[in-house]
Design an enzyme around this catalytic site. Structure first.
Site, PDB file in Angstrom:
ATOM      1  N   GLU A   1       0.841  -1.202   0.000  1.00 55.05           N
ATOM      2  CA  GLU A   1       0.000   0.000   0.000  1.00 55.05           C
ATOM      3  C   GLU A   1       0.875   1.251   0.000  1.00 55.05           C
ATOM      4  O   GLU A   1       0.583   2.241  -0.666  1.00 55.05           O
ATOM      5  CB  GLU A   1      -0.907   0.005   1.242  1.00 55.05           C
ATOM      6  CG  GLU A   1      -1.958  -1.088   1.200  1.00 55.05           C
ATOM      7  CD  GLU A   1      -2.685  -1.229   2.539  1.00 55.05           C
ATOM      8  OE1 GLU A   1      -3.868  -0.892   2.588  1.00 55.05           O
ATOM      9  OE2 GLU A   1      -2.045  -1.669   3.517  1.00 55.05           O
TER      10      GLU A   1
ATOM     11  N   SER B   1      33.674  19.029  21.713  1.00 54.52           N
ATOM     12  CA  SER B   1      33.852  17.622  22.085  1.00 54.52           C
ATOM     13  C   SER B   1      33.638  17.488  23.592  1.00 54.52           C
ATOM     14  O   SER B   1      33.281  18.461  24.258  1.00 54.52           O
ATOM     15  CB  SER B   1      35.218  17.112  21.656  1.00 54.52           C
ATOM     16  OG  SER B   1      36.204  18.000  22.082  1.00 54.52           O
ATOM     17  N   LEU B   2      33.854  16.307  24.105  1.00 52.66           N
ATOM     18  CA  LEU B   2      33.564  16.068  25.518  1.00 52.66           C
ATOM     19  C   LEU B   2      34.816  15.652  26.252  1.00 52.66           C
ATOM     20  O   LEU B   2      35.680  14.967  25.702  1.00 52.66           O
ATOM     21  CB  LEU B   2      32.534  14.937  25.655  1.00 52.66           C
ATOM     22  CG  LEU B   2      31.114  15.219  25.203  1.00 52.66           C
ATOM     23  CD1 LEU B   2      30.310  13.936  25.202  1.00 52.66           C
ATOM     24  CD2 LEU B   2      30.469  16.248  26.111  1.00 52.66           C
TER      25      LEU B   2
ATOM     26  N   GLU C   1      22.979   9.762  29.154  1.00 52.81           N
ATOM     27  CA  GLU C   1      22.544   9.192  27.872  1.00 52.81           C
ATOM     28  C   GLU C   1      23.595   8.224  27.343  1.00 52.81           C
ATOM     29  O   GLU C   1      24.791   8.455  27.542  1.00 52.81           O
ATOM     30  CB  GLU C   1      22.400  10.316  26.821  1.00 52.81           C
ATOM     31  CG  GLU C   1      21.461  11.410  27.207  1.00 52.81           C
ATOM     32  CD  GLU C   1      21.601  12.631  26.277  1.00 52.81           C
ATOM     33  OE1 GLU C   1      22.278  12.531  25.233  1.00 52.81           O
ATOM     34  OE2 GLU C   1      21.031  13.672  26.611  1.00 52.81           O
TER      35      GLU C   1
ATOM     36  N   LYS D   1      26.274   6.862  24.926  1.00 52.37           N
ATOM     37  CA  LYS D   1      27.126   7.568  23.960  1.00 52.37           C
ATOM     38  C   LYS D   1      27.216   6.703  22.710  1.00 52.37           C
ATOM     39  O   LYS D   1      27.885   5.670  22.700  1.00 52.37           O
ATOM     40  CB  LYS D   1      28.508   7.806  24.557  1.00 52.37           C
ATOM     41  CG  LYS D   1      29.398   8.653  23.670  1.00 52.37           C
ATOM     42  CD  LYS D   1      30.649   9.087  24.435  1.00 52.37           C
ATOM     43  CE  LYS D   1      31.549   9.981  23.619  1.00 52.37           C
ATOM     44  NZ  LYS D   1      32.077   9.360  22.422  1.00 52.37           N
TER      45      LYS D   1
ATOM     46  N   ASP E   1      28.246   5.314  19.166  1.00 51.00           N
ATOM     47  CA  ASP E   1      29.549   5.315  18.510  1.00 51.00           C
ATOM     48  C   ASP E   1      29.377   5.426  17.001  1.00 51.00           C
ATOM     49  O   ASP E   1      29.423   4.446  16.273  1.00 51.00           O
ATOM     50  CB  ASP E   1      30.293   4.027  18.876  1.00 51.00           C
ATOM     51  CG  ASP E   1      31.770   4.133  18.533  1.00 51.00           C
ATOM     52  OD1 ASP E   1      32.220   5.244  18.208  1.00 51.00           O
ATOM     53  OD2 ASP E   1      32.454   3.106  18.601  1.00 51.00           O
TER      54      ASP E   1
ATOM     55  N   TYR F   1      20.588  14.094  19.728  1.00 50.84           N
ATOM     56  CA  TYR F   1      20.843  14.265  21.156  1.00 50.84           C
ATOM     57  C   TYR F   1      21.060  15.715  21.594  1.00 50.84           C
ATOM     58  O   TYR F   1      21.321  15.970  22.760  1.00 50.84           O
ATOM     59  CB  TYR F   1      22.022  13.409  21.634  1.00 50.84           C
ATOM     60  CG  TYR F   1      23.296  13.573  20.834  1.00 50.84           C
ATOM     61  CD1 TYR F   1      24.004  14.753  20.854  1.00 50.84           C
ATOM     62  CD2 TYR F   1      23.764  12.521  20.052  1.00 50.84           C
ATOM     63  CE1 TYR F   1      25.150  14.906  20.107  1.00 50.84           C
ATOM     64  CE2 TYR F   1      24.923  12.666  19.305  1.00 50.84           C
ATOM     65  CZ  TYR F   1      25.608  13.857  19.339  1.00 50.84           C
ATOM     66  OH  TYR F   1      26.738  14.008  18.594  1.00 50.84           O
TER      67      TYR F   1
ATOM     68  N   LYS G   1      33.592   6.780  29.651  1.00 53.79           N
ATOM     69  CA  LYS G   1      33.888   5.817  28.591  1.00 53.79           C
ATOM     70  C   LYS G   1      33.800   4.385  29.110  1.00 53.79           C
ATOM     71  O   LYS G   1      34.171   4.108  30.253  1.00 53.79           O
ATOM     72  CB  LYS G   1      35.307   6.056  28.068  1.00 53.79           C
ATOM     73  CG  LYS G   1      35.505   7.424  27.446  1.00 53.79           C
ATOM     74  CD  LYS G   1      34.920   7.508  26.081  1.00 53.79           C
ATOM     75  CE  LYS G   1      35.944   7.024  25.073  1.00 53.79           C
ATOM     76  NZ  LYS G   1      35.645   7.481  23.732  1.00 53.79           N
TER      77      LYS G   1
ATOM     78  N   CYS H   1      41.842 -27.278  -2.178  1.00 51.89           N
ATOM     79  CA  CYS H   1      40.591 -26.917  -1.507  1.00 51.89           C
ATOM     80  C   CYS H   1      40.316 -27.889  -0.353  1.00 51.89           C
ATOM     81  O   CYS H   1      40.326 -29.105  -0.553  1.00 51.89           O
ATOM     82  CB  CYS H   1      39.444 -26.952  -2.509  1.00 51.89           C
ATOM     83  SG  CYS H   1      37.845 -26.691  -1.743  1.00 51.89           S
TER      84      CYS H   1
ATOM     85  N   CYS I   1      37.018 -29.914  -1.639  1.00 46.87           N
ATOM     86  CA  CYS I   1      36.953 -30.779  -2.821  1.00 46.87           C
ATOM     87  C   CYS I   1      38.339 -31.188  -3.325  1.00 46.87           C
ATOM     88  O   CYS I   1      38.464 -31.915  -4.305  1.00 46.87           O
ATOM     89  CB  CYS I   1      36.179 -30.094  -3.939  1.00 46.87           C
ATOM     90  SG  CYS I   1      37.084 -28.732  -4.685  1.00 46.87           S
TER      91      CYS I   1
ATOM     92  N   CYS J   1      39.139 -21.491  -4.784  1.00 49.05           N
ATOM     93  CA  CYS J   1      38.949 -22.809  -5.368  1.00 49.05           C
ATOM     94  C   CYS J   1      38.223 -22.570  -6.679  1.00 49.05           C
ATOM     95  O   CYS J   1      37.161 -21.962  -6.704  1.00 49.05           O
ATOM     96  CB  CYS J   1      38.087 -23.664  -4.441  1.00 49.05           C
ATOM     97  SG  CYS J   1      37.498 -25.156  -5.251  1.00 49.05           S
TER      98      CYS J   1
ATOM     99  N   CYS K   1      32.677 -27.542  -6.812  1.00 49.66           N
ATOM    100  CA  CYS K   1      33.053 -27.694  -5.398  1.00 49.66           C
ATOM    101  C   CYS K   1      31.789 -27.685  -4.522  1.00 49.66           C
ATOM    102  O   CYS K   1      30.986 -26.753  -4.593  1.00 49.66           O
ATOM    103  CB  CYS K   1      33.975 -26.548  -5.008  1.00 49.66           C
ATOM    104  SG  CYS K   1      34.292 -26.461  -3.241  1.00 49.66           S
TER     105      CYS K   1
HETATM  106  S1  IVH Z   1      26.590  15.656  23.517  1.00 48.76           S
HETATM  107  C1  IVH Z   1      28.998  19.452  23.761  1.00 48.76           C
HETATM  108  N1  IVH Z   1      25.401  13.330  23.591  1.00 48.76           N
HETATM  109  O1  IVH Z   1      30.322  12.037  21.418  1.00 48.76           O
HETATM  110  C2  IVH Z   1      28.561  18.077  23.832  1.00 48.76           C
HETATM  111  N2  IVH Z   1      27.410  13.517  22.346  1.00 48.76           N
HETATM  112  O2  IVH Z   1      32.940  14.091  22.053  1.00 48.76           O
HETATM  113  C3  IVH Z   1      28.087  17.606  22.542  1.00 48.76           C
HETATM  114  N3  IVH Z   1      28.062  11.470  21.180  1.00 48.76           N
HETATM  115  O3  IVH Z   1      31.377  13.320  18.618  1.00 48.76           O
HETATM  116  C4  IVH Z   1      27.916  16.171  22.492  1.00 48.76           C
HETATM  117  N4  IVH Z   1      26.381  10.249  21.863  1.00 48.76           N
HETATM  118  O4  IVH Z   1      28.995  12.715  18.388  1.00 48.76           O
HETATM  119  C5  IVH Z   1      26.457  14.026  23.134  1.00 48.76           C
HETATM  120  N5  IVH Z   1      24.220  11.359  23.715  1.00 48.76           N
HETATM  121  C6  IVH Z   1      25.259  12.047  23.242  1.00 48.76           C
HETATM  122  C7  IVH Z   1      26.228  11.473  22.410  1.00 48.76           C
HETATM  123  C8  IVH Z   1      27.297  12.247  21.973  1.00 48.76           C
HETATM  124  C9  IVH Z   1      27.486  10.277  21.129  1.00 48.76           C
HETATM  125  C10 IVH Z   1      29.332  11.812  20.498  1.00 48.76           C
HETATM  126  C11 IVH Z   1      29.274  13.053  19.685  1.00 48.76           C
HETATM  127  C12 IVH Z   1      30.658  13.629  19.747  1.00 48.76           C
HETATM  128  C13 IVH Z   1      31.263  12.921  20.890  1.00 48.76           C
HETATM  129  C14 IVH Z   1      31.602  13.924  21.959  1.00 48.76           C
END
Ligand code: IVH
Length: 675
Positions: free
Chosen positions: A37, A84-85, A116, A118, A120, A228, A316, A410, A413, A428, A433
């Protein structure tokens, strides 16, 4: 036919309806209608848009695929930097984080947090203006990223329009693009089968897929997205991160369901342990947990340091690595004859699961890593999915370790193995085979093939080992009694499979070609072949030159197809199948012959009457192909205003040159001819 006003209204209604169903299907995992559909709605939209190209709107679901390949990505400066974090590697560092917050705020206020998972994958930013997705970019260096808008549009979980009647004038959302574990495994299998190197982990696969210059390639990859953050919380009416996530979810985005609000570090650590336990069961990779101060007001007071905010930290996960003994090597023979070494390991627990085997892909990989039988090896669950042998611990060698060499014949075979120059795989080459046969049969009925319900790997292995099926046509002679006695089967499952087998004869040519499992010929190539040749007979009769004339097909693929179709046993097998009543429908319903099939177009200069992406779409509808560079395969150069150097070169190569009017006439004529 509709008039323009009615068409406009119908397009709007269809877009809304399709968007609703996309949301139900991709975000909520709760489809309200059957696929067939849905297909009807989509086709109706495409039909109207084809007749009224001016009415194609930016948020139409038809616009997810179709952007032209790029030469390189443009840069986009983020309005607010993507930070970044900071990392915390143990609980102590989390407590220190809390102390810093309290000191900074002079204990003036109680703190509440959100923790939350994280994800990857890769961080991206999506810009929505008046609710419409207009631009998307990678994080880049945090200030400037790459414009990957066309690629992001192909991701179904990225809404093209926000689900709200009152969108903010501008909102920049941030989140993670990733590939789920099952999709990653399937993608890698496909790559190894077609001779391409596998991705090391889902993150690399997502990165490689997102940074393709040709959005068509990205569209074929199973990318997903979860949101996020926003660049500027003030652009929403939300006061907290937890409220923001709920709001973003209501706008049509996926959010991670495993976030938790916590009022102190103790409950944050409890949640961390919970996520750590959950990790092996999650369908995607997470590499830690992000802790954020929930209140935006407090986030603002805390502010940022040079590269990371003061109000957040990433806890981490420990890397899932461990050592074990490499006991022996098993050599598996795949569908195309490729012999894959698999490490048989002393079983070990890693990242919550027991690991016994790890693929080593090919001979070079063993040499590069200098692996020996008896070695203590470092194992990692790559991106926590597939176990991978990282390296031997050479310090632990005692001299009894044995060098690993590829077998000369192989293992199944006994036929002599060979390795072609420039190829990673040892193969092979015996077409009879048994291992290759069995794996081809498994491929034929698998999801990548004709997707015959019930005939999964286990059932096919049993049917093959009991010699009930030895060749593809045997599948179509299977009787109820053959299936009923399979392990774990009964009346009903046998009846269902018999029906699924009969139904599988109604398929598309491309699906059928992909199911044959011809070396180097996967889903994408199968579609190219279908578009160009339309029938199996014509494909079988195609010469090497005919094959090479198809954009996207090179020497290797053409050679493989020629080898396959010139084999008398294959010809016999295919004619038996055809006698069994296979019927191929073409995906372009109703159009019958595609008038421009086999023609490859290249554009230069700008056209006044339609955009390149529209021209490309229309060409594709008519079976034509579009090239991104001037190669021998190009049949026509379409020359707009201010043409580039391609014009001169095309002239030298005696390629047919069309001006804009001639090109539009070509499209128009073909359209009229169609009706
Ligand atoms: S907050 C200023 N929340 O982690 C903070 N980041 O170094 C902004 N990541 O490359 C990031 N899950 O892509 C936040 N729930 C989450 C996340 C998250 C993955 C990644 C993000 C960034 C790295 C932070």
């Amino acid at each position: 036919m509709l008039n323009s006003t009615a068409a406009k209204k119908r397009i709007q209604d269809l877009i809304q309806e399709i968007q609703l169903h996309d949301y139900q299907y991709y975000i909520l995992d709760n489809p309200l209608i059957a696929d067939s559909e849905y297909d009807l709605l989509f086709r109706e939209l495409l039909d109207i848009e084809k007749n009224f190209p001016d009415l194609v709107s930016q948020d139409s679901p038809s616009q997810r695929v179709g952007g032209a390949p790029l030469e390189k990505f443009a840069s986009i400066e983020h309005r607010f930097p993507m930070l970044s974090l900071e990392n915390a590697f143990n609980d102590q560092e989390l407590y220190e984080f809390e102390q810093r917050l309290k000191r900074f705020l002079q204990n003036s206020t109680p703190l509440s947090y959100i923790a939350e998972p994280k994800l990857d994958g890769l961080a991206v930013e999506l810009v929505y203006e008046e609710g419409l997705f207009v631009k998307g970019s990678t994080r880049g260096d945090g200030r400037t990223g790459e414009d990957i808008t066309s690629n992001l549009k192909t991701i179904q979980t990225i809404p093209l329009r926000l689900h709200t009647p009152e969108p903010p004038a501008i909102i920049e959302v941030r989140g993670e693009v990733f590939i789920g574990n099952d999709d990653f495994i399937a993608l890698n299998k496909e790559r190894v089968d077609s001779g391409e190197p596998p991705f090391a982990n889902p993150r690399n696969a997502a990165a490689g897929s997102l940074r393709q210059l040709d959005p068509q390639l990205t569209a074929d990859r199973p990318l997903d997205f979860m949101v996020y953050a926003v660049s500027d919380p003030a652009s929403t009416k939300q006061n907290t991160q937890s409220g923001l996530l709920t709001y973003l979810n209501s706008l049509g985005f996926k959010i991670n369901p495993h976030a938790a609000t916590c009022s102190d570090m103790k409950s944050i650590i409890t949640h961390y342990n919970h996520l750590l336990e959950l990790r092996p069961a999650l369908p995607y990779e997470i590499d830690g947990m992000v802790v954020k101060v929930d209140s935006f007001l407090l986030q603002q007071r805390l502010g940022t340091k040079s590269r990371s905010p003061r109000w957040a930290i990433a806890r981490k996960f420990p890397a899932s690595q461990a050592t074990t003994r490499l006991n022996s090597i098993e050599f598996q023979v795949g569908r195309t004859g490729a012999v894959t070494p698999v490490a048989l390991l002393e079983p070990l627990r890693i990242g919550g699961v027991t690991v016994r085997r790890a693929t080593l892909h090919n001979e070079d990989e063993i040499k590069r890593k200098d692996l020996r039988i008896g070695d203590t090896v470092l194992i990692q669950r790559a991106g926590d999915v597939i176990p991978e042998v990282i390296k031997p611990i050479t310090d632990l060698r005692d001299g009894t370790e044995q060098i690993i060499s590829m077998p000369r014949t192989c293992p199944v075979c006994d036929h002599t193995l060979s390795r072609e120059q420039g190829e990673a795989a040892t193969r092979c080459t015996n077409p009879h085979c048994p291992s290759q046969r069995m794996r081809s049969l498994i491929h034929f009925t698998s999801k990548a093939g004709l997707d015959i319900e019930g005939l999964g790997k286990k059932a096919m292995e049993q049917l093959f080992n009991e010699k009930i099926i030895t060749d593809i046509p045997d599948i179509y002679s299977l009787k109820h009694e053959h299936l009923q006695h399979l392990d774990g089967w009964g009346e009903k499952s046998a009846a269902n499979a018999i029906k699924a087998i009969a139904d599988s004869k109604k398929t598309t040519l491309s699906q059928f070609i992909a199911a044959l499992g011809i070396r180097y010929v996967g889903e994408v190539t199968s579609r190219l072949l279908e578009t160009r040749f339309q029938t199996l007979e014509r494909l079988m009769l195609a010469s090497t030159d005919d094959l090479l004339a198809v954009e996207g097909i090179g020497e290797q693929v053409a050679g493989s197809l020629q080898d396959y179709f010139s084999d008398p046993a294959v010809q016999e097998m295919l004619s038996t199948l055809m006698r069994n009543g296979f019927e191929f429908s073409l995906p372009q319903q109703g159009t019958g012959i595609l008038p421009l099939a086999g023609n490859v177009f290249l554009f230069t200069g700008t056209m006044a009457s339609c955009s390149r992406s529209e021209a490309k779409e229309r060409l594709k509808d008519l079976g034509g192909q579009v090239s991104s560079s001037l190669t021998k395969k190009v049949t026509h150069l379409v020359c707009g205003d201010k043409p580039g150097s391609k014009l001169k070169k095309a002239g030298e190569m005696s390629i047919s040159i069309l001006n804009e009017q001639q090109f539009m006439e070509l499209l128009g004529q073909q359209h009229n001819g169609d009706q």
